[in-house]
Design a protein around this motif. Structure first.
Motif, mmCIF file in Angstrom:
data_model
loop_
_atom_site.group_PDB
_atom_site.id
_atom_site.type_symbol
_atom_site.label_atom_id
_atom_site.label_comp_id
_atom_site.label_asym_id
_atom_site.label_seq_id
_atom_site.Cartn_x
_atom_site.Cartn_y
_atom_site.Cartn_z
ATOM 1 N N MET A 1 0.840 -1.185 0.000
ATOM 2 C CA MET A 1 0.000 0.000 0.000
ATOM 3 C C MET A 1 0.887 1.251 0.000
ATOM 4 O O MET A 1 1.818 1.354 0.797
ATOM 5 C CB MET A 1 -0.897 0.004 1.249
ATOM 6 C CG MET A 1 -1.784 1.228 1.383
ATOM 7 S SD MET A 1 -2.620 1.329 2.995
ATOM 8 C CE MET A 1 -3.572 -0.192 3.024
ATOM 9 N N ASP A 2 0.581 2.173 -0.880
ATOM 10 C CA ASP A 2 1.261 3.465 -0.878
ATOM 11 C C ASP A 2 0.592 4.339 0.182
ATOM 12 O O ASP A 2 -0.546 4.768 0.018
ATOM 13 C CB ASP A 2 1.155 4.116 -2.252
ATOM 14 C CG ASP A 2 1.926 5.428 -2.338
ATOM 15 O OD1 ASP A 2 2.372 5.932 -1.279
ATOM 16 O OD2 ASP A 2 2.071 5.947 -3.447
ATOM 17 N N GLY B 1 -14.156 1.340 -7.871
ATOM 18 C CA GLY B 1 -13.431 0.176 -8.356
ATOM 19 C C GLY B 1 -12.096 -0.073 -7.701
ATOM 20 O O GLY B 1 -11.325 -0.930 -8.159
ATOM 21 N N SER B 2 -11.831 0.644 -6.623
ATOM 22 C CA SER B 2 -10.574 0.435 -5.904
ATOM 23 C C SER B 2 -10.682 1.074 -4.522
ATOM 24 O O SER B 2 -11.574 1.880 -4.260
ATOM 25 C CB SER B 2 -9.385 1.051 -6.660
ATOM 26 O OG SER B 2 -9.534 2.458 -6.744
ATOM 27 N N GLY B 3 -9.755 0.710 -3.656
ATOM 28 C CA GLY B 3 -9.756 1.251 -2.307
ATOM 29 C C GLY B 3 -9.545 0.147 -1.290
ATOM 30 O O GLY B 3 -9.363 -1.031 -1.637
ATOM 31 N N THR B 4 -9.576 0.543 -0.030
ATOM 32 C CA THR B 4 -9.303 -0.401 1.051
ATOM 33 C C THR B 4 -10.213 -0.122 2.235
ATOM 34 O O THR B 4 -10.431 1.031 2.602
ATOM 35 C CB THR B 4 -7.835 -0.283 1.532
ATOM 36 O OG1 THR B 4 -6.956 -0.457 0.416
ATOM 37 C CG2 THR B 4 -7.524 -1.313 2.603
ATOM 38 N N SER C 1 2.975 -0.653 4.390
ATOM 39 C CA SER C 1 3.725 -0.228 3.206
ATOM 40 C C SER C 1 4.217 -1.397 2.364
ATOM 41 O O SER C 1 4.719 -1.192 1.252
ATOM 42 C CB SER C 1 4.926 0.626 3.634
ATOM 43 O OG SER C 1 4.517 1.783 4.320
ATOM 44 N N ALA C 2 4.095 -2.606 2.890
ATOM 45 C CA ALA C 2 4.581 -3.782 2.157
ATOM 46 C C ALA C 2 3.781 -3.987 0.882
ATOM 47 O O ALA C 2 2.622 -3.573 0.764
ATOM 48 C CB ALA C 2 4.485 -5.020 3.042
ATOM 49 N N ASP C 3 4.410 -4.618 -0.089
ATOM 50 C CA ASP C 3 3.739 -4.936 -1.358
ATOM 51 C C ASP C 3 3.896 -6.429 -1.621
ATOM 52 O O ASP C 3 4.993 -6.905 -1.916
ATOM 53 C CB ASP C 3 4.361 -4.124 -2.493
ATOM 54 C CG ASP C 3 3.628 -4.329 -3.819
ATOM 55 O OD1 ASP C 3 2.485 -4.837 -3.790
ATOM 56 O OD2 ASP C 3 4.210 -3.987 -4.870
#
Length: 248
Positions: A1-2, A123-126, A206-208
């Motif tokens: 996550m940015d 169409g996106s988000g958390t 912050s991990a991807d």
């Protein structure tokens, strides 16, 4: 996550872990709005809206205010919660149980329901829910609290599956005991320092890819107690603590 480009709403973010998380997101460059019953300014460029998660009308009003000012909203955190102790031998504890479920479980669902259509439409988000190590390894003095956080975990798992094709992610933050004030640290010397906790949380976020469950080191023994075969011994230890508290 940015974490530097998000527009974040944290329900229950005017104090404690929620406010600490808000400040970390703001410091990273994100736009942050916090909601709570108190609407005093919190600084750091963070906006504040009023919300009472036990009041459906208040939740909808907060949603409308947030989305009107920030239609780009892409991260919703359901931080609002209460941690209350109970004596299950006394039927009067039922009022505490009702309050705990109303805030921790139904309040979480109200906030999610209010914002999910917006996130699905874009169409996106958390969605970030907040459970607890006590949801996995109960502490007898906080019976309904543990049950409520176990419910949040189960709900988060189901929500993640149901939103899998929508572009909306579901992340579950699982805190251990965290000392949000010096008084809390005195009451529980083993509680994790708030800033240390937030350091770990922001690194994990912050991990991807961002993990489905955000588990700092201090909560690992709670989360995996059954898997590791330590569950019975740890619950027994907590039961001894309860007996000591009753004897005081």
């Amino acid at each position: 996550m940015d974490i530097s480009t998000r527009t974040v709403f944290i329900a229950g973010g005017t104090s404690g872990i929620g406010l600490g998380l808000a400040r970390r997101f703001a410091a990273a460059g994100s736009t942050v709005i916090v909601g709570g019953r108190r609407t005093d300014p919190v600084g750091d460029g963070i906006e504040v809206v009023g919300i009472d998660v036990t009041d459906p009308g208040s939740v909808i009003a907060a949603r409308d205010a947030v989305l009107s000012a920030h239609p780009e909203l892409d991260l919703v955190v359901t931080m609002a919660g209460v941690l209350l102790t109970e004596d299950l031998r006394d039927p009067a504890h039922f009022a505490t149980a009702e309050t705990t479920i109303e805030v921790n479980v139904l309040g979480t669902i109200r906030v999610i329901d209010a914002f999910t259509p917006h996130l699905i439409e874009r169409g996106s988000g958390t969605v970030m829910t907040v459970s607890s190590g006590i949801g996995f390894l109960p502490f007898p003095l906080m019976a309904t609290y543990g049950a409520s956080k176990a419910a949040v975990h189960a709900y988060s798992e189901a929500l993640r599956v149901q939103l899998a094709d929508s572009g909306v992610d579901v992340v579950e933050l699982v805190p251990p005991a965290v000392a949000t004030t010096p008084e809390n640290k005195q009451l529980n010397p083993h509680a994790l320092d708030l800033e240390d906790f937030l350091d770990e949380v922001m690194d994990l976020l912050s991990a991807d890819p961002t993990p489905d469950e955000v588990l700092v080191q201090g909560v690992q023994m709670h989360r995996w107690a059954e898997r590791d075969g330590t569950y019975a011994d740890l619950v027994a230890q907590r039961s001894v603590i309860l007996q000591r508290l009753r004897a005081q």
